[in-house]
Design a protein around this motif. Structure first.
Motif, mmCIF file in Angstrom:
data_model
loop_
_atom_site.group_PDB
_atom_site.id
_atom_site.type_symbol
_atom_site.label_atom_id
_atom_site.label_comp_id
_atom_site.label_asym_id
_atom_site.label_seq_id
_atom_site.Cartn_x
_atom_site.Cartn_y
_atom_site.Cartn_z
ATOM 1 N N LEU A 196 0.834 -1.208 0.000
ATOM 2 C CA LEU A 196 0.000 0.000 0.000
ATOM 3 C C LEU A 196 0.865 1.252 0.000
ATOM 4 N N ARG A 197 1.914 1.262 0.819
ATOM 5 C CA ARG A 197 2.810 2.426 0.843
ATOM 6 C C ARG A 197 3.439 2.672 -0.526
ATOM 7 N N GLU A 198 3.882 1.594 -1.169
ATOM 8 C CA GLU A 198 4.512 1.742 -2.484
ATOM 9 C C GLU A 198 3.526 2.271 -3.515
ATOM 10 N N LEU A 199 2.284 1.818 -3.457
ATOM 11 C CA LEU A 199 1.265 2.313 -4.380
ATOM 12 C C LEU A 199 1.049 3.810 -4.208
ATOM 13 N N LEU A 200 0.933 4.238 -2.965
ATOM 14 C CA LEU A 200 0.604 5.635 -2.698
ATOM 15 C C LEU A 200 1.804 6.564 -2.864
ATOM 16 N N ASP A 201 3.017 6.023 -2.750
ATOM 17 C CA ASP A 201 4.218 6.861 -2.839
ATOM 18 C C ASP A 201 4.682 7.090 -4.271
ATOM 19 N N GLN A 202 4.460 6.102 -5.158
ATOM 20 C CA GLN A 202 4.984 6.250 -6.515
ATOM 21 C C GLN A 202 4.080 7.169 -7.344
ATOM 22 N N GLU A 203 4.703 7.882 -8.283
ATOM 23 C CA GLU A 203 4.004 8.915 -9.056
ATOM 24 C C GLU A 203 3.697 8.484 -10.481
ATOM 25 N N GLN A 204 4.335 7.430 -10.963
ATOM 26 C CA GLN A 204 4.197 7.072 -12.378
ATOM 27 C C GLN A 204 2.826 6.469 -12.676
#
Length: 296
Positions: free
Chosen positions: A155-163
């Motif tokens: 979940l953190r990776e989903l919300l942190d990435q911008e691409q």
């Protein structure tokens, strides 16, 4: 769906004989909302619904539906409702059909009850909006308490990435309205997302997050627990999720039983579950929902 387009949905029959159980469910989730007068009395009422783009007078009704989902979370539902209305090229609300089909949309929505909303918000592009920032924090906080380490990281990776942008899918409606209505609404949403993407608008999602409501009949006397989803189609979507986590909201519901209610001699506890769905698979998911609802 543009504001001057309306989609006539299936006629729904509401059986008040089933309302005793349903109202217990909905009242626990309710935060000031009310059921439509059409559902009063011990009789079956036939109502025609339609989907149309949300407009300014719908703000209060949309906010109340969101409050039922988020309960006591620190999320500005009024501001989120305004965001949903502002993107008038994506999303639909459910309202009762007017007898006069020639009535202008701008005139027909005054004081009209909003029975549901199906839409999506961009959690990546709109992350600086107060309500979206609050929602992101809420999801991460709940994951921190209730999800596995692996799901927390995903979940953190989903919300942190911008691409690859993340969308928050909203699929809320009054509990009395059957699941069949979800199919044309989701089909319409998919078409609007495709149209928006063709215009280079920020609706090119990699993942869709969906927060669903369900009740759990707790395990008792050797019997396993049983889950009952408020929106039937979301049981299927739960099975298709890339990952998910769940948590009880019994302490957040306005009820003399702290959110729990009885079905026979069993306690039903209200839960929320966050689903992560592959946005590219939404067209197939809609087909699967249709088959699921039709018992195929």
């Amino acid at each position: 769906m543009s504001s001057n387009k309306r989609k006539n949905l299936n006629t729904m029959e509401v059986d008040k004989n089933n309302e005793e159980t349903s109202s217990s469910d909905d009242d626990d989730d309710d935060d000031g909302g009310s059921h439509p007068d059409a559902y009063k009395g011990n009789e079956e009422v036939q109502i025609d619904f339609e989907g149309r783009a949300p407009v300014d007078p719908d703000a209060q009704g949309i906010s109340q539906l969101l409050q039922r989902l988020f309960l006591r979370a620190h999320i500005n539902c009024n501001q989120m409702a305004e965001l949903l209305i502002a993107q008038n090229y994506v999303g639909s609300v459910i309202c009762q059909c007017e007898e006069d089909d020639e009535t202008d949309d701008d005139n027909m929505v005054e004081d009209g009850t909003i029975f549901g909303i199906t839409s999506v918000l961009n959690l990546t592009a709109k992350k600086d909006q107060p309500s979206i920032s609050q929602l992101r924090s809420y999801l991460l906080e709940r994951a921190g308490k209730h999800a596995t380490e692996q799901v927390q990281q995903q979940l953190r990776e989903l919300l942190d990435q911008e691409q690859r942008h993340v969308g928050f899918l909203i699929n809320e409606r009054f509990i009395n309205i059957p699941a069949q209505i979800s199919v044309p609404l989701l089909q319409n949403l998919q078409q609007e997302i495709d149209d928006a993407k063709a215009k280079k608008m920020k609706f090119d999602f990699g993942t869709l997050l969906l927060l669903v409501k369900f009740y759990r009949k707790e395990a008792k006397k050797g019997k396993p627990s049983e889950d009952s989803y408020t929106n039937d189609e979301e049981e299927l979507l739960s099975e298709r999720a890339k990952f998910s986590f769940e948590y009880s909201v019994a302490s957040e519901c306005d009820s003399g039983m702290a959110g729990n209610w009885l079905e026979g001699d069993s306690i039903m506890t209200p839960y929320r579950k966050l689903l992560a769905l592959d946005a590219n698979k939404l067209p197939q998911l809609i087909k699967d929902v249709q088959s699921y609802i039709n018992g195929e």
